[in-house]
Design a protein around this motif. Sequence first.
Motif, mmCIF file in Angstrom:
data_model
loop_
_atom_site.group_PDB
_atom_site.id
_atom_site.type_symbol
_atom_site.label_atom_id
_atom_site.label_comp_id
_atom_site.label_asym_id
_atom_site.label_seq_id
_atom_site.Cartn_x
_atom_site.Cartn_y
_atom_site.Cartn_z
ATOM 1 N N GLY A 10 0.822 -1.208 0.000
ATOM 2 C CA GLY A 10 0.000 0.000 0.000
ATOM 3 C C GLY A 10 0.853 1.254 0.000
ATOM 4 O O GLY A 10 1.710 1.437 0.868
ATOM 5 N N GLY A 12 -0.211 4.457 0.351
ATOM 6 C CA GLY A 12 -0.845 5.647 0.920
ATOM 7 C C GLY A 12 0.236 6.383 1.710
ATOM 8 O O GLY A 12 1.432 6.094 1.580
ATOM 9 N N LEU A 13 -0.174 7.303 2.556
ATOM 10 C CA LEU A 13 0.798 8.061 3.343
ATOM 11 C C LEU A 13 1.665 7.131 4.199
ATOM 12 O O LEU A 13 2.879 7.317 4.304
ATOM 13 C CB LEU A 13 0.066 9.091 4.216
ATOM 14 C CG LEU A 13 0.946 9.964 5.094
ATOM 15 C CD1 LEU A 13 1.991 10.719 4.283
ATOM 16 C CD2 LEU A 13 0.098 10.939 5.900
ATOM 17 N N SER A 14 1.026 6.097 4.801
ATOM 18 C CA SER A 14 1.800 5.185 5.674
ATOM 19 C C SER A 14 2.890 4.470 4.891
ATOM 20 O O SER A 14 4.047 4.413 5.336
ATOM 21 C CB SER A 14 0.891 4.123 6.299
ATOM 22 O OG SER A 14 -0.171 4.701 6.969
ATOM 23 N N GLY A 15 2.529 3.900 3.748
ATOM 24 C CA GLY A 15 3.488 3.128 2.948
ATOM 25 C C GLY A 15 4.587 4.006 2.393
ATOM 26 O O GLY A 15 5.782 3.637 2.424
ATOM 27 N N GLU A 34 1.549 -1.219 -4.666
ATOM 28 C CA GLU A 34 0.295 -0.469 -4.606
ATOM 29 C C GLU A 34 -0.710 -1.073 -5.595
ATOM 30 O O GLU A 34 -0.378 -1.295 -6.757
ATOM 31 C CB GLU A 34 0.554 1.014 -4.918
ATOM 32 C CG GLU A 34 -0.685 1.843 -5.164
ATOM 33 C CD GLU A 34 -1.716 1.795 -4.033
ATOM 34 O OE1 GLU A 34 -1.346 1.905 -2.856
ATOM 35 O OE2 GLU A 34 -2.921 1.604 -4.343
ATOM 36 N N GLY A 40 -0.704 7.523 -2.992
ATOM 37 C CA GLY A 40 -1.296 8.525 -2.084
ATOM 38 C C GLY A 40 -2.482 7.997 -1.299
ATOM 39 O O GLY A 40 -2.910 8.628 -0.341
ATOM 40 N N ARG A 42 -5.831 7.511 0.299
ATOM 41 C CA ARG A 42 -7.013 8.369 0.480
ATOM 42 C C ARG A 42 -6.730 9.829 0.199
ATOM 43 O O ARG A 42 -7.654 10.637 0.064
ATOM 44 C CB ARG A 42 -7.503 8.248 1.925
ATOM 45 C CG ARG A 42 -8.155 6.931 2.193
ATOM 46 C CD ARG A 42 -8.484 6.808 3.652
ATOM 47 N NE ARG A 42 -7.913 5.575 4.149
ATOM 48 C CZ ARG A 42 -8.243 5.018 5.296
ATOM 49 N NH1 ARG A 42 -9.114 5.610 6.084
ATOM 50 N NH2 ARG A 42 -7.704 3.892 5.662
ATOM 51 N N GLY A 61 -10.204 14.794 0.138
ATOM 52 C CA GLY A 61 -10.298 13.905 1.314
ATOM 53 C C GLY A 61 -9.566 14.566 2.474
ATOM 54 O O GLY A 61 -9.903 15.683 2.852
ATOM 55 N N PRO A 62 -8.534 13.900 3.004
ATOM 56 C CA PRO A 62 -7.771 14.481 4.102
ATOM 57 C C PRO A 62 -7.286 15.882 3.728
ATOM 58 O O PRO A 62 -6.757 16.088 2.638
ATOM 59 C CB PRO A 62 -6.590 13.525 4.259
ATOM 60 C CG PRO A 62 -7.036 12.254 3.655
ATOM 61 C CD PRO A 62 -8.020 12.582 2.597
ATOM 62 N N THR A 63 -7.473 16.830 4.642
ATOM 63 C CA THR A 63 -7.229 18.233 4.322
ATOM 64 C C THR A 63 -6.339 18.927 5.346
ATOM 65 O O THR A 63 -5.517 19.764 4.987
ATOM 66 C CB THR A 63 -8.595 18.976 4.282
ATOM 67 O OG1 THR A 63 -9.446 18.292 3.363
ATOM 68 C CG2 THR A 63 -8.459 20.424 3.860
ATOM 69 N N GLN A 142 -0.431 -3.546 -8.416
ATOM 70 C CA GLN A 142 -0.074 -4.826 -7.769
ATOM 71 C C GLN A 142 -0.915 -4.999 -6.510
ATOM 72 O O GLN A 142 -0.502 -4.596 -5.417
ATOM 73 C CB GLN A 142 1.408 -4.829 -7.381
ATOM 74 C CG GLN A 142 2.367 -4.783 -8.527
ATOM 75 C CD GLN A 142 2.544 -6.148 -9.183
ATOM 76 O OE1 GLN A 142 2.155 -7.168 -8.628
ATOM 77 N NE2 GLN A 142 3.109 -6.163 -10.373
ATOM 78 N N VAL A 144 -2.047 -7.030 -3.657
ATOM 79 C CA VAL A 144 -1.602 -8.248 -2.968
ATOM 80 C C VAL A 144 -2.837 -8.979 -2.452
ATOM 81 O O VAL A 144 -3.636 -8.414 -1.715
ATOM 82 C CB VAL A 144 -0.645 -7.895 -1.798
ATOM 83 C CG1 VAL A 144 -0.266 -9.141 -1.019
ATOM 84 C CG2 VAL A 144 0.590 -7.188 -2.329
#
Length: 158
Positions: A10, A12-15, A34, A40, A42, A61-63, A142, A144
């Motif tokens: 993933g 997103g911000l975490s990955g 990803e 990115g 969300r 979304g997140p702002t 990709q 998973v």
Amino acid sequence: MPTARIAIIGAGLSGLCAAFLLEQKGIKDYVLLEARDSLGGRIASAPATSGAQAFDRVDLGPTWFWPGYQHQLASLVADLGLQSFEQFEVGDTVMERSPQGPPVRMRGYASSPPSMRLVGGMAALTDALHRRLDATRIHTGQAVRRLRSTERHVELVS
Ligand SMILES: Cc1cc2nc3c(=O)[nH]c(=O)nc-3n(C[C@H](O)[C@H](O)[C@H](O)COP(=O)(O)OP(=O)(O)OC[C@H]3O[C@@H](n4cnc5c(N)ncnc54)[C@H](O)[C@@H]3O)c2cc1C
């Protein structure tokens, strides 16, 4: 599927942030997988007008972020040299409560500690992380679907 010591699932911000932290430590033996074609997660910032520049985007979304209690996020924003600004909170707010009704004007509210935004929208953060990663480590499209543990390694099946 490529082979690596570390797989991050993933982007997103975490990955993206996990990959960035590995890179900062000089660890290159990873892949970032990803499911979608874009990075990115969300976080999505759309151009405010057609032909808008990257700094002129609207968050879908997140702002906001709150340096008052999201200390790590605030450090990351500073380390990446991103520009932030306080959410404008003076006066009334216009709210679209439903796609069926017209927007409604209502009293605004001030948040404390202040809500901060990024110039270019939250995607400025994921774009900046992306730019600092080794592109050959990132694999989009990709999804998973399964992990299979063998004696010697873990296999990710997409
Ligand atoms: C409408 C909305 C508003 C928000 N507003 C704020 C805000 O103002 N401030 C704030 O701090 N937070 C906000 N949040 C929360 C914030 O969005 C999340 O905390 C953050 O974006 C989560 O990032 P993530 O990387 O953990 O997850 P995600 O962004 O969900 O990323 C996960 C990624 O993993 C990929 N993925 C999933 N499964 C697989 C798989 N099997 N294989 C490969 N890839 C996979 C997905 O495609 C996605 O790209 C908001 C959230 C929403 C929905």
